[in-house]
Design an enzyme around this catalytic site. Structure first.
Site, short mmCIF file in Angstrom:
data_model
loop_
_atom_site.label_atom_id
_atom_site.label_comp_id
_atom_site.label_asym_id
_atom_site.label_seq_id
_atom_site.Cartn_x
_atom_site.Cartn_y
_atom_site.Cartn_z
N GLY A 188 0.79 -1.23 0.00
CA GLY A 188 0.00 0.00 0.00
C GLY A 188 0.82 1.27 0.00
O GLY A 188 0.28 2.36 0.16
N GLU A 191 0.78 3.36 -5.53
CA GLU A 191 -0.50 3.23 -6.22
C GLU A 191 -0.39 2.18 -7.34
O GLU A 191 0.69 1.81 -7.76
CB GLU A 191 -0.90 4.57 -6.83
CG GLU A 191 -1.03 5.71 -5.83
CD GLU A 191 -2.24 5.58 -4.92
OE1 GLU A 191 -3.17 4.81 -5.26
OE2 GLU A 191 -2.25 6.24 -3.87
N LYS A 206 5.40 19.05 -4.10
CA LYS A 206 5.72 19.40 -2.71
C LYS A 206 6.87 20.40 -2.64
O LYS A 206 6.87 21.30 -1.80
CB LYS A 206 6.06 18.12 -1.94
CG LYS A 206 4.87 17.18 -1.80
CD LYS A 206 5.28 15.82 -1.26
CE LYS A 206 4.07 14.89 -1.17
NZ LYS A 206 4.45 13.52 -0.76
#
Length: 432
Positions: A188, A191, A206
């Site tokens: 997890g 993606e 970011k």
């Protein structure tokens, strides 16, 4: 000040569920901090029938955004639905309706942050986005509040947990890129479509946000040079170990003489650099200030509760501003234009690997070329190859301008004794 503060929540996925859980589990602490009760009144979801594995209490679910945006009882909007255009529309309407906003949406803020800040300013509203960078790591508030009196000179960050996990597995366990990516997806951390992460796009967004805050510049997303990790070979990581270097995907921003350099690229770090020890899915941002010197912010870069914690820190800040009557007055606009440095103004060390014809005088031609450009070598490795009578040469330069290094690469490829330039990467020292 109202006795209760009501929240409208846009999105009930991983982060939205974490927000609900935090408010439920830590409500007494919140009341102590802000002096009033905090409740999520209404949540915008896409499917009313979907099973929810969290306690919702009296919170209402809706598929109609206007039920939240037009509710006079709702004071604060939390946006964790993701996407750009729909979120932009909802946040704009919320601010114009005099509702304060906390968002975790890095894509939105990277693209439209200055525009939305202006709308917030015009409507005396707060717009906070601590959770948009590095999840639970409080870097934005650290820059805008904790280090506000300093002059930040340089930022370097591991701001994408997916790529850091992949590179850690490749470096420490010898995984191929494909195997490391597959494991990250199974756990997890990545993606199903990992493109935004592995090609550096997520980190670039970011870095645009961080750069605006750190240097008071109007840098745009397209100003960030981006290179991902999907092409990195295990051979380079193994050579890096021999040279005392560790590979990381690094967001880099340097501000000097009102000129800016900002990039995201695979970078070899000296093992003594603070960021070299950051492993797996963790994030860290190394900040160098004129007064404070070196500091580093470290922690989980994603996850339900870490990211929700950052969101709720914004909610607490908004409520405290409500109590003081100072909402909408925190915003500080750009001081400098985002003038980008040219290649001759950007300096670093560089690693490169090439295949050289194994013949007398071949290496001296390499050294002669670099000497002519004023480039000296810090480290050299040479390994004979069993095929094609080639030698593999690995060189780390001393500090050189990007312009000179690019010129050297171009001329290297034209040398008859050079079979191929296999790879090249930026190198950063120990951070001092």
């Amino acid at each position: 000040m109202k006795s209760d503060v009501s929240i409208g929540l846009f999105g009930l996925g991983t982060v939205g569920s974490g927000v609900i859980q935090l408010i439920h589990d830590h409500h007494d602490e919140l009341v102590h901090q802000v002096g009033c009760r905090v409740k999520v009144k209404t949540v915008l979801v896409r499917d009313l029938e979907k099973d929810r594995h969290i306690q919702m209490g009296n919170t209402e679910l809706t598929t109609d955004a206007n039920k939240i945006l037009q509710d006079p009882e709702i004071d604060i909007i939390i946006e964790v639905m993701g996407g750009v255009e729909e979120a932009r529309e909802h946040i704009t309407k919320a601010l114009k309706a005099k509702k304060h906003v906390a968002t975790a949406n890095k894509d939105l803020i990277a693209l439209y942050g200055p525009e939305l800040q202006q709308v917030a300013l015009e409507n005396n509203c707060d717009l906070f986005y601590e959770a948009s960078v590095a999840g639970g790591v409080p870097i934005l508030r650290g820059l805008s509040d904790g280090l506000v009196s300093d002059r930040i000179q340089k930022l370097m960050g591991i701001v994408n947990g997916t790529t850091n996990y992949i590179l850690t597995k490749m470096d420490e366990e010898g995984f191929s890129y494909e195997k490391a990516l597959k494991e990250a997806q199974e756990l997890g951390f990545a993606e199903a479509d990992p493109t935004a992460d592995v090609e550096g796009l997520d980190a670039a967004r970011k870095m645009a946000i961080l750069t605006r805050l750190a240097f008071f510049t109007n840098v745009e997303l397209e100003d960030v040079e981006v290179e991902g990790i999907s092409h990195i070979a295990l051979e380079d990581l193994n050579y890096g170990k021999k040279l005392g270097l560790t590979m990381k995907l690094i967001g880099f921003a340097h501000f000097e003489n009102q000129q800016l350099e900002v990039s995201v690229q695979p970078t070899f770090l000296a093992n003594s650099h603070p960021l070299a020890a950051v492993k797996n899915e963790y994030n860290a941002i190394y900040v160098n200030g004129e007064a404070v010197g070196e500091t580093m912010f470290y922690g989980p870069g994603a996850g339900s509760l870490p990211t929700a914690t950052a969101v709720m820190s914004d909610v607490v800040a908004i409520i405290k501003n409500m109590r003081l009557g100072v909402n909408g007055h925190h915003f500080v606009g750009p001081r400098f234009d985002g003038v980008l440095k040219s290649a001759d103004q950007r300096f670093s060390q560089y690693y490169f690997r090439l295949h050289l014809k194994d013949e007398v005088g071949a290496f001296s031609k390499i050294t002669s070329l670099f000497n002519d450009l004023g480039i000296s070598f810090e480290q050299i490795l040479q390994t004979p190859l069993s095929k094609d009578e080639l030698a593999e040469i690995i060189i780390v330069t001393h500090t050189v301008s990007l312009e000179n290094f690019q010129t050297a690469l171009m001329k290297l490829r034209d040398l008859p004794v050079v079979h191929d330039v296999i790879s090249f990467y930026r190198v950063e020292g120990d951070g001092k």
